[in-house]
Design an enzyme around this catalytic site. Structure first.
Site, PDB file in Angstrom:
ATOM      1  CD  GLU A  61      35.902  41.451  40.951  1.00  0.00           C
ATOM      2  OE1 GLU A  61      35.248  42.432  41.325  1.00  0.00           O
ATOM      3  OE2 GLU A  61      35.591  40.268  41.218  1.00  0.00           O
ATOM      4  CG  ASP A 105      34.896  31.615  32.894  1.00  0.00           C
ATOM      5  OD1 ASP A 105      34.009  31.370  33.726  1.00  0.00           O
ATOM      6  OD2 ASP A 105      34.845  32.584  32.110  1.00  0.00           O
TER       7      ASP A 105
HETATM    8  N1  SAH Z   1      34.085  37.188  39.742  1.00  0.00           N
HETATM    9  C1  SAH Z   1      32.700  36.743  39.731  1.00  0.00           C
HETATM   10  C2  SAH Z   1      32.352  35.960  38.461  1.00  0.00           C
HETATM   11  C3  SAH Z   1      33.206  34.766  38.177  1.00  0.00           C
HETATM   12  S1  SAH Z   1      32.775  33.913  36.672  1.00  0.00           S
HETATM   13  C4  SAH Z   1      32.453  35.930  40.984  1.00  0.00           C
HETATM   14  O1  SAH Z   1      33.415  35.459  41.598  1.00  0.00           O
HETATM   15  O2  SAH Z   1      31.295  35.759  41.359  1.00  0.00           O
HETATM   16  C5  SAH Z   1      34.029  34.515  35.585  1.00  0.00           C
HETATM   17  C6  SAH Z   1      33.601  35.787  34.865  1.00  0.00           C
HETATM   18  O3  SAH Z   1      34.696  36.216  34.057  1.00  0.00           O
HETATM   19  C7  SAH Z   1      32.423  35.586  33.904  1.00  0.00           C
HETATM   20  O4  SAH Z   1      31.405  36.496  34.230  1.00  0.00           O
HETATM   21  C8  SAH Z   1      33.018  35.854  32.518  1.00  0.00           C
HETATM   22  O5  SAH Z   1      32.105  36.486  31.643  1.00  0.00           O
HETATM   23  C9  SAH Z   1      34.205  36.749  32.849  1.00  0.00           C
HETATM   24  N2  SAH Z   1      35.299  36.676  31.853  1.00  0.00           N
HETATM   25  C10 SAH Z   1      35.863  35.543  31.386  1.00  0.00           C
HETATM   26  N3  SAH Z   1      36.837  35.822  30.501  1.00  0.00           N
HETATM   27  C11 SAH Z   1      36.894  37.182  30.413  1.00  0.00           C
HETATM   28  C12 SAH Z   1      37.684  38.082  29.651  1.00  0.00           C
HETATM   29  N4  SAH Z   1      38.613  37.621  28.789  1.00  0.00           N
HETATM   30  N5  SAH Z   1      37.487  39.407  29.802  1.00  0.00           N
HETATM   31  C13 SAH Z   1      36.539  39.875  30.659  1.00  0.00           C
HETATM   32  N6  SAH Z   1      35.758  39.057  31.406  1.00  0.00           N
HETATM   33  C14 SAH Z   1      35.917  37.729  31.283  1.00  0.00           C
END
Ligand code: SAH
Length: 215
Positions: free
Chosen positions: A44, A118
């Site tokens: 994930e 995001d």
């Molecule tokens: N999946 C979780 C969080 C969603 S927010 C949920 O649904 O509750 C999106 C997350 O992706 C954030 O915590 C951010 O830090 C992470 N993220 C964004 N870009 C990323 C990247 N390039 N590599 C790893 N994590 C990333």
């Protein structure tokens, strides 16, 4: 994800190196050795606080789960869940998904989950979206031939953008839900964001897509 400083978070990630991979580049091609059993590897990306990952791992002990997250302040919440559960099929990894090809061998992964990534709505931030074409190229590399990309979001703009991005990359859609919570899907496990946004009344979108086999 909103960031709060968690005192001692970095130290905690280092302390629990049986759960949090300390030197990810040393595991390239050998990820199976990080787990108790050799079995399919699902990851994930952007797992946040890890509820989905941990719940999936509990329900599917025959799958190994790797949670990838960039931010210290949220990966530590996933770690706290794993300390409690001590699941043999969960490992956590603090890296940027941009560098997947540095850490994974071709075809080493059977499934990738993108959950509430995001949205980066501004055009000039397109390259940061986890469904931007450069990311798809690395997913295609690390996934095996039957590998699938599972994507859930409440953000219509990101969802539509991603469908186009998948299509431009020649991906095939296996499943598509324009209102997941009102579809006859059983056993959907909600992420932290999914619960928050659906409570607000947002629709949840989901697709499962794969890359056609190359010959
Ligand atoms: N999946 C979780 C969080 C969603 S927010 C949920 O649904 O509750 C999106 C997350 O992706 C954030 O915590 C951010 O830090 C992470 N993220 C964004 N870009 C990323 C990247 N390039 N590599 C790893 N994590 C990333």
């Amino acid at each position: 994800m909103r960031l709060r400083n968690k005192p001692g978070a970095e130290e905690k990630l280092l302390e629990y190196d049986q759960y949090v991979v300390a030197k990810p580049d040393e595991w390239k091609g050998k990820w199976q050795d990080r787990f108790e059993k050799k079995q399919p590897l699902h990851m994930e990306i952007g797992m946040g606080k890890g509820r989905f990952l941990i719940e999936m791992a509990k329900q599917n002990p025959h799958i190994n789960y790797l949670g990838i997250e960039l931010q210290t302040s949220v990966i530590v919440s996933a770690l706290e869940k794993q300390i409690e559960e001590d699941l043999p099929n969960v490992q956590l990894l603090q890296v940027n998904a941009q560098d997947l090809k540095t850490y994974f061998e071709k075809g080493e992964v059977q499934r990738i989950y993108l959950t509430f990534s995001d949205p980066w709505p501004k055009n000039r931030h397109e390259k940061r979206r986890l469904t931007y074409k450069d990311f798809l190229i690395s997913y295609e590399t690390v996934l095996d031939d039957q590998g699938e990309l599972h994507f859930k979001t409440d953000n219509q703009g990101l969802f539509e953008y991603s469908l186009i991005s998948f299509s431009e990359k020649g991906m095939i859609l296996k499943e598509l839900y324009l209102d997941l919570h009102n579809s006859d899907v059983e056993g959907n496990i909600m992420t932290e964001y999914e619960e928050k946004f659906s409570k607000k009344g947002n629709r949840i979108y989901k697709t499962v897509a794969y890359f056609p086999e190359q010959d």
